[in-house]
Design a protein around this motif. Structure first.
Motif, PDB file in Angstrom:
ATOM      1  N   CYS A 198      20.430  46.235  -0.877  1.00  0.00           N
ATOM      2  CA  CYS A 198      21.104  45.336  -1.819  1.00  0.00           C
ATOM      3  C   CYS A 198      22.608  45.566  -1.853  1.00  0.00           C
ATOM      4  CB  CYS A 198      20.503  45.483  -3.210  1.00  0.00           C
ATOM      5  SG  CYS A 198      20.617  47.152  -3.882  1.00  0.00           S
ATOM      6  N   THR A 199      23.078  46.620  -1.194  1.00  0.00           N
ATOM      7  CA  THR A 199      24.515  46.874  -1.129  1.00  0.00           C
ATOM      8  C   THR A 199      25.179  46.023  -0.044  1.00  0.00           C
ATOM      9  OG1 THR A 199      23.973  49.161  -1.637  1.00  0.00           O
ATOM     10  CG2 THR A 199      26.230  48.722  -0.978  1.00  0.00           C
ATOM     11  N   ASN A 200      24.563  45.935   1.101  1.00  0.00           N
ATOM     12  CA  ASN A 200      25.218  45.381   2.292  1.00  0.00           C
ATOM     13  C   ASN A 200      24.240  44.664   3.219  1.00  0.00           C
ATOM     14  OD1 ASN A 200      27.449  48.130   2.352  1.00  0.00           O
ATOM     15  ND2 ASN A 200      28.138  46.016   2.381  1.00  0.00           N
ATOM     16  N   SER A 201      23.548  43.646   2.721  1.00  0.00           N
ATOM     17  CA  SER A 201      22.614  42.942   3.615  1.00  0.00           C
ATOM     18  C   SER A 201      22.803  41.435   3.526  1.00  0.00           C
ATOM     19  CB  SER A 201      21.179  43.280   3.230  1.00  0.00           C
ATOM     20  OG  SER A 201      20.932  42.793   1.919  1.00  0.00           O
ATOM     21  N   ARG A 202      23.987  41.020   3.058  1.00  0.00           N
ATOM     22  CA  ARG A 202      24.225  39.585   2.903  1.00  0.00           C
ATOM     23  C   ARG A 202      24.923  39.050   4.155  1.00  0.00           C
ATOM     24  NH1 ARG A 202      24.939  42.327  -1.738  1.00  0.00           N
ATOM     25  NH2 ARG A 202      23.389  41.855  -3.333  1.00  0.00           N
ATOM     26  N   LEU A 203      25.059  37.726   4.220  1.00  0.00           N
ATOM     27  CA  LEU A 203      25.547  37.098   5.449  1.00  0.00           C
ATOM     28  C   LEU A 203      26.896  37.674   5.898  1.00  0.00           C
ATOM     29  CD1 LEU A 203      24.934  35.009   7.606  1.00  0.00           C
ATOM     30  CD2 LEU A 203      26.076  33.290   6.183  1.00  0.00           C
ATOM     31  N   SER A 204      27.826  37.847   4.962  1.00  0.00           N
ATOM     32  CA  SER A 204      29.148  38.342   5.362  1.00  0.00           C
ATOM     33  C   SER A 204      29.057  39.774   5.903  1.00  0.00           C
ATOM     34  CB  SER A 204      30.128  38.265   4.191  1.00  0.00           C
ATOM     35  OG  SER A 204      29.627  38.995   3.101  1.00  0.00           O
ATOM     36  N   ASP A 205      28.128  40.565   5.355  1.00  0.00           N
ATOM     37  CA  ASP A 205      27.926  41.935   5.857  1.00  0.00           C
ATOM     38  C   ASP A 205      27.426  41.886   7.300  1.00  0.00           C
ATOM     39  OD1 ASP A 205      28.434  43.226   3.315  1.00  0.00           O
ATOM     40  OD2 ASP A 205      26.460  42.525   2.676  1.00  0.00           O
ATOM     41  N   LEU A 206      26.445  41.002   7.531  1.00  0.00           N
ATOM     42  CA  LEU A 206      25.855  40.920   8.871  1.00  0.00           C
ATOM     43  C   LEU A 206      26.880  40.380   9.870  1.00  0.00           C
ATOM     44  CD1 LEU A 206      22.222  39.717   8.100  1.00  0.00           C
ATOM     45  CD2 LEU A 206      23.226  41.989   7.941  1.00  0.00           C
ATOM     46  N   ARG A 207      27.726  39.476   9.397  1.00  0.00           N
ATOM     47  CA  ARG A 207      28.767  38.958  10.296  1.00  0.00           C
ATOM     48  C   ARG A 207      29.723  40.069  10.732  1.00  0.00           C
ATOM     49  NH1 ARG A 207      30.539  33.675   6.861  1.00  0.00           N
ATOM     50  NH2 ARG A 207      28.958  32.234   7.634  1.00  0.00           N
ATOM     51  N   ARG A 208      30.104  40.916   9.795  1.00  0.00           N
ATOM     52  CA  ARG A 208      31.043  41.992  10.146  1.00  0.00           C
ATOM     53  C   ARG A 208      30.411  42.971  11.128  1.00  0.00           C
ATOM     54  NH1 ARG A 208      32.050  41.796   4.889  1.00  0.00           N
ATOM     55  NH2 ARG A 208      31.043  43.780   4.509  1.00  0.00           N
ATOM     56  N   ALA A 209      29.123  43.255  10.907  1.00  0.00           N
ATOM     57  CA  ALA A 209      28.432  44.160  11.836  1.00  0.00           C
ATOM     58  C   ALA A 209      28.300  43.496  13.209  1.00  0.00           C
ATOM     59  CB  ALA A 209      27.065  44.536  11.278  1.00  0.00           C
ATOM     60  N   ALA A 210      27.991  42.204  13.216  1.00  0.00           N
ATOM     61  CA  ALA A 210      27.800  41.489  14.485  1.00  0.00           C
ATOM     62  C   ALA A 210      29.095  41.424  15.290  1.00  0.00           C
ATOM     63  CB  ALA A 210      27.275  40.078  14.211  1.00  0.00           C
ATOM     64  N   ARG A 211      30.203  41.329  14.587  1.00  0.00           N
ATOM     65  CA  ARG A 211      31.494  41.259  15.279  1.00  0.00           C
ATOM     66  C   ARG A 211      31.739  42.542  16.084  1.00  0.00           C
ATOM     67  NH1 ARG A 211      35.282  38.877  11.193  1.00  0.00           N
ATOM     68  NH2 ARG A 211      35.094  40.944  10.297  1.00  0.00           N
ATOM     69  N   VAL A 212      31.268  43.659  15.530  1.00  0.00           N
ATOM     70  CA  VAL A 212      31.406  44.936  16.250  1.00  0.00           C
ATOM     71  C   VAL A 212      30.367  45.025  17.376  1.00  0.00           C
ATOM     72  CG1 VAL A 212      31.227  47.453  16.013  1.00  0.00           C
ATOM     73  CG2 VAL A 212      32.334  46.108  14.212  1.00  0.00           C
ATOM     74  N   ALA A 213      29.167  44.511  17.092  1.00  0.00           N
ATOM     75  CA  ALA A 213      28.066  44.660  18.051  1.00  0.00           C
ATOM     76  C   ALA A 213      28.209  43.748  19.271  1.00  0.00           C
ATOM     77  CB  ALA A 213      26.740  44.366  17.358  1.00  0.00           C
ATOM     78  N   GLN A 214      28.861  42.620  19.091  1.00  0.00           N
ATOM     79  CA  GLN A 214      28.879  41.618  20.151  1.00  0.00           C
ATOM     80  C   GLN A 214      29.516  42.154  21.431  1.00  0.00           C
ATOM     81  OE1 GLN A 214      30.782  37.818  19.293  1.00  0.00           O
ATOM     82  NE2 GLN A 214      29.263  36.868  20.643  1.00  0.00           N
ATOM     83  N   GLY A 215      28.770  42.005  22.531  1.00  0.00           N
ATOM     84  CA  GLY A 215      29.291  42.424  23.828  1.00  0.00           C
ATOM     85  C   GLY A 215      29.190  43.920  24.050  1.00  0.00           C
ATOM     86  N   ARG A 216      28.534  44.641  23.140  1.00  0.00           N
ATOM     87  CA  ARG A 216      28.381  46.089  23.314  1.00  0.00           C
ATOM     88  C   ARG A 216      26.902  46.454  23.240  1.00  0.00           C
ATOM     89  NH1 ARG A 216      33.244  45.953  19.777  1.00  0.00           N
ATOM     90  NH2 ARG A 216      35.001  46.705  21.020  1.00  0.00           N
ATOM     91  N   ASN A 217      26.599  47.720  23.507  1.00  0.00           N
ATOM     92  CA  ASN A 217      25.213  48.165  23.485  1.00  0.00           C
ATOM     93  C   ASN A 217      25.019  49.378  22.589  1.00  0.00           C
ATOM     94  OD1 ASN A 217      23.938  46.331  25.358  1.00  0.00           O
ATOM     95  ND2 ASN A 217      25.226  47.310  26.901  1.00  0.00           N
TER      96      ASN A 217
END
Ligand code: SF4
Lengths: 209, 474
Positions: B349-368
Motif C-alpha cells: 500500500c506504500t508503493n504499488s500504484r500506477l506512478s510507482d510502477l511507471r518509475r520502476a519500469a523506467r529503470v527496468a526498461q532495456g535492462r535485465n
C-alpha cells in the motif's frame, strides 16, 4: 470485559525500547489467531530459540518471573501494526499491566479494550522500577490499585499514575464500549440527519459496477 | 476556539456526535474499510452478540492480506485464502456490505482501492482495522487505523471513540533532487525525527514540495506516518486532489460534485493556525534512501555508510544498532551501496500504484534483473494492474526478468505464505523492515520503487541515479 481493580504480583523487567507488535505477535501467527491460544506465540522471537525450545535468557522464562502479572519495559512499547492479538497474547500470559515511558498509540487503546492497564511513567522512574523488579529472582511483589491510581513497589514506594476517569470506570466495572455507545444511538441518528443536508455526498454513494 | 484553526481541527469538529468529556469524543465514521485479516472475525463477533451492521452502505470489504499473488491464483492458492477471504465474502454479503472478491475488477489492497474508487473523499472520516489507514489522509481525509475491538464498535455504532491528539505540522519546501521520490522524503523524515516522534500527534504535511507532488506520491508520505508513531497523516485537498477524484465511480457527480468541491476548498489550515509542534525540512537535503536496520528510522542516503554502534552516545542506541546489524548481517562502517541482495519486492500500500510502477519500469526498461535475484512486481489493485498493462509496463517488467503478479499485500507482510526465506536479503518498497516481517529471519531493506528496480538489476543495493532511462517508458 473482565474487571481490573486490584492487581498484585511479580513484575518482569524487559528493558528494551521499541518492542513492536510484530515481536509481540509475529505475523505468521495472525491467521490462526484466537484469544485463547495467542499467548503460545507471544514474544516468539525473544522467548524461543531457533529450535523452538525456550530461550533461558528471556525474562518470562526465568524462574520467579513465569507468573509475572506486570511488565516493565522500554519506551515506545507496542509500536507498529494495529494487531490487537498483541494484547490478547499478553493477557494469555497473565500480564494485566504494562509499564513504559511511552506506547504505540493503537496498542495503548487496544489495552483498554481488553482490560489491560498501560501505565506511562518518566524514564527515571522506569529505571528505578526495573532495578527493583530485577532484584530478587522475581519474588518481589508489586501492587496496582486502579481505584486510587497508585502503583506500590516492593520497597513500599507509592507512585501515582495517570488514568482518565472514563477508562478508570470501564476497568473497575468491566464496562464494554460497544454497549455504552449503543445507548447514544439517537445522537448518531440526529447527527446523520443533519449531516446529510450539509454533506450529502458522504451518504449517497454510487456503485462501482 | 480562536479564529485561526488547523485542517485537523476542522476535520475533527465536523464529526463530533457527542463530547464524552476529558478530551474524548464520539465521532461519526463516514467510511469503513474491511479486509480479510480481521473482517470475518469482527463480523462474526457482531453476529454472536446479536448486533447488526448499522450502516453497511458506508463500508467496503475485500480480501488483500491473505490472498496469493501468484498468476492464475484462486482463494485456494494461499494457506488461509479460503478461510479468511471466503469467510469475509460470506459475512459481508450477508450484512449487505459491498464486497470485491478476487474475480472483481476492483479487488486490491484496501488502501489502494479506497482512493481509486472515490470511496475515500476529502473531509471524510475513514477508519480501517489496519495501521496504514493514514494513507487516505493524502486526500484530505481524517483517517487512522483501529484495533479489532474498535472494528466491532464501528460496525455496530458507525462511530468511534477517540481522544483528540495533539497537532503537528511537517513543512517541506523546495524542489526534490534528481532521482528523489516521495518514499525518500518520508524515510528521511523518519530517520531525522525518530520512530516515536509522532506519537500522540495528528500530522499535517505542507510546503511547496508537498504541493508539487501528485496524489499517489502524497499517499506514500501519509502511509508511513505510523512509522514515526503518528496515527494520522493528512494533506489539505487542492486542485490536484480534485482532478484526481473527478469521475471516480464513488465520487459525487454533477451538482453534488460542485457543492462538494466548494466545501473541500475550505479544508485547509488557516494562516496563523497554531500547531503543538512544527518541523521544517528542505527538499534539497534529501537523497535517495535505503534502510539498513530493523526499524524504518534506521535509514540512510544510498551514498552513505552504515553506522557503527560506537557512533551513538546513548547506550540504548548503541545496543539497538548492534542487534540490528547482527540481524541484518551487516557491519558498521561499510557503505550500504554494494550490499548483495537476493530478492526485490515492488508492491504494498506504500508503493504499488500506477506512478510507482511507471518509475520502476523506467529503470527496468532495456535492462535485465541480475541472475541471482528474484524480483516481483505486485500491483496494488486490479485497476492498477489493468492500467499498467494498457501502457505495456507488464511487458517491460517481464522482458527484464521481473515476475508480474496479482494484486494484494503479498510479500509486505507475507501472511499469504509468500515469505522471504531465512537469511535472504530483500529490497522492498513496503513500509516495515521489522524483525521477521517478511518471514522468519528475512532481511528487509526499505526503498522507493525506482531504487528497488535498480537493485534488482544490479543485484545489489545501488544508487538509482546511475540508471538513466534507456527506453521509451513514461
Ligand atoms: S500492503 Fe502491507 S502495510 Fe499495506 S495493508 Fe497490506 S500488509 Fe498492511
Amino acid at each position: 470485559m473482565e474487571k481490573l481493580q486490584l492487581l498484585q504480583g511479580v513484575a518482569a523487567p524487559l528493558p528494551r525500547a521499541n518492542i513492536d507488535t510484530d515481536i509481540i505477535t509475529p505475523a505468521k501467527r495472525l491467521l490462526d489467531a484466537n484469544r485463547e491460544t495467542m499467548h503460545e506465540h507471544t514474544f516468539e522471537p525473544l522467548r524461543f530459540l531457533a529450535d523452538g525450545s525456550e530461550n533461558p535468557d528471556f525474562i518470562l522464562n526465568k524462574p520467579g518471573y513465569r507468573d509475572a502479572v506486570i511488565l516493565i519495559t522500554g519506551r515506545n512499547f507496542g509500536c507498529g501494526s494495529s494487531r490487537e492479538t498483541a494484547v490478547w497474547g499478553l493477557l494469555g500470559l497473565g500480564i494485566r499491566c504494562v509499564i513504559a515511558e511511552s506506547f504505540g498509540d493503537i496498542f495503548f487503546n487496544n489495552c483498554f479494550q481488553n482490560s489491560v492497564l498501560p501505565i506511562r511513567l518518566p524514564a527515571e522512574t522506569i529505571a528505578e522500577l526495573l532495578a527493583e523488579a530485577g532484584d530478587d529472582q522475581g519474588n518481589m511483589q508489586f501492587q496496582v490499585d486502579v481505584a486510587s491510581r497508585t502503583l506500590t513497589t516492593p520497597s513500599g514506594r507509592s507512585i501515582t499514575f495517570d488514568l482518565t476517569a472514563d477508562r478508570q470506570t470501564a476497568l473497575l466495572e468491566g464496562l464494554d464500549e460497544v454497549g455504552q455507545t449503543l445507548k447514544e444511538d439517537a445522537a448518531t441518528t440526529a447527527f446523520q440527519a443533519q449531516d446529510r443536508t450539509a454533506r450529502p455526498w458522504i451518504y449517497d454513494l454510487g456503485t462501482v459496477d | 476556539m480562536s479564529g485561526a484553526t488547523t485542517l485537523f481541527d476542522k476535520l475533527w469538529q465536523a464529526h463530533v456526535v457527542r463530547s464524552l468529556g476529558e478530551n474524548l469524543d464520539l465521532l461519526h465514521v463516514d467510511r469503513h474499510l474491511i479486509h480479510d485479516l480481521s473482517g470475518a472475525r469482527a463480523l462474526t463477533e457482531l453476529q454472536e452478540r446479536g448486533l447488526a451492521v448499522r450502516n453497511p452502505e458506508l463500508c467496503m470489504a475485500m480480501p488483500d492480506h491473505s490472498v496469493s499473488s501468484q498468476p492464475g491464483r484462486t482463494l485456494a492458492s494461499s494457506p488461509f485464502g479460503e478461510r479468511l477471504g471466503g469467510g469475509l465474502r460470506k459475512m459481508a454479503e450477508a450484512a449487505g456490505i459491498p464486497f470485491f472478491g478476487l474475480e472483481h475488477p476492483n479487488q486490491g489492497i484496501v488502501h489502494v482501492v479506497g482512493p481509486e474508487t472515490g470511496f475515500t473523499l476529502p473531509g471524510s472520516l475513514l477508519v480501517c482495522g489496519d495501521s496504514h489507514t493514514s494513507t487516505h489522509g493524502a486526500l484530505g481525509a481524517l483517517a487512522w487505523g483501529i484495533g479489532s475491538s474498535e472494528v466491532v464498535h464501528v460496525l455496530a455504532t458507525q462511530t468511534v471513540r477517540q481522544r483528540r491528539p495533539q497537532s503537528m505540522r511537517i513543512t517541506i519546501n523546495g524542489e526534490l533532487g534528481e532521482g528523489v521520490e516521495a518514499k525518500d522524503v518520508i524515510l528521511h523524515i523518519i530517520g531525522q525525527l525518530g520512530v516515536a516522534a509522532g506519537t500522540g500527534h495528528a500530522v499535517e504535511y505542507a510546503g511547496t514540495t508537498i504541493a508539487a507532488l501528485g496524489i499517489e506520491a502524497r499517499m506514500t508520505i501519509c502511509n508511513l506516518s505510523i512509522e514515526f508513531g503518528a496515527r494520522m497523516g493528512m494533506i489539505a485537498p487542492d486542485q490536484t486532489t480534485f482532478e484526481y477524484l473527478q469521475g471516480r465511480p464513488l465520487a459525487p457527480k454533477g451538482a453534488a460534485w460542485d457543492r462538494a468541491v466548494e466545501y473541500w476548498r475550505g479544508l485547509r489550515s488557516d494562516d496563523g493556525a497554531v500547531f503543538d509542534r512544527e518541523v521544517t525540512f528542505a527538499a534539497a537535503e534529501i537523497a535517495p534512501q535505503v534502510t539498513w536496520g530493523t526499524s524504518p528510522g534506521q535509514t540512510l542516503a544510498v551514498t552513505g555508510s552504515i553506522p557503527t554502534p560506537d557512533s551513538f552516545v546513548e547506550a540504548e542506541q548503541r545496543n539497538n544498532t548492534e542487534v540490528a546489524l547482527e540481524y541484518m548481517g551487516l557491519s558498521g562502517g561499510q557503505s550500504i551501496a554494494g550490499t548483495r541482495i537476493d530478492r526485490v519486492f515492488i508492491g504494498s500500500c506504500t508503493n504499488s500504484r500506477l506512478s510507482d510502477l511507471r518509475r520502476a519500469a523506467r529503470v527496468a526498461q532495456g535492462r535485465n534483473v541480475a541472475s541471482h535475484v528474484t524480483a516481483w512486481v505486485v500491483p496494488g489493485s486490479v485497476q492498477v494492474k489493468q492500467a499498467a498493462e494498457a501502457e505495456g509496463l507488464d511487458e517491460i517488467f517481464l522482458a527484464a526478468g521481473f515476475e508480474w503478479r496479482e494484486p494484494g499485500c503479498a510479500q509486505c507482510v507475507a501472511t499469504n505464505g509468500e515469505t522471504v526465506a531465512p537469511g535472504e536479503r530483500c529490497v522492498s518498497t513496503s513500509n516495515r523492515n521489522f524483525v521477521g516481517r517478511q518471514g522468519p529471519k528475512a532481511r528487509t531493506h526499505l526503498a522507493g520503487p525506482a531504487m528497488a528496480a535498480a537493485a534488482a538489476i544490479a543485484g545489489e543495493i545501488t544508487d538509482v541515479r546511475s540508471f538513466p532511462p534507456l527506453g521509451e517508458a513514461q
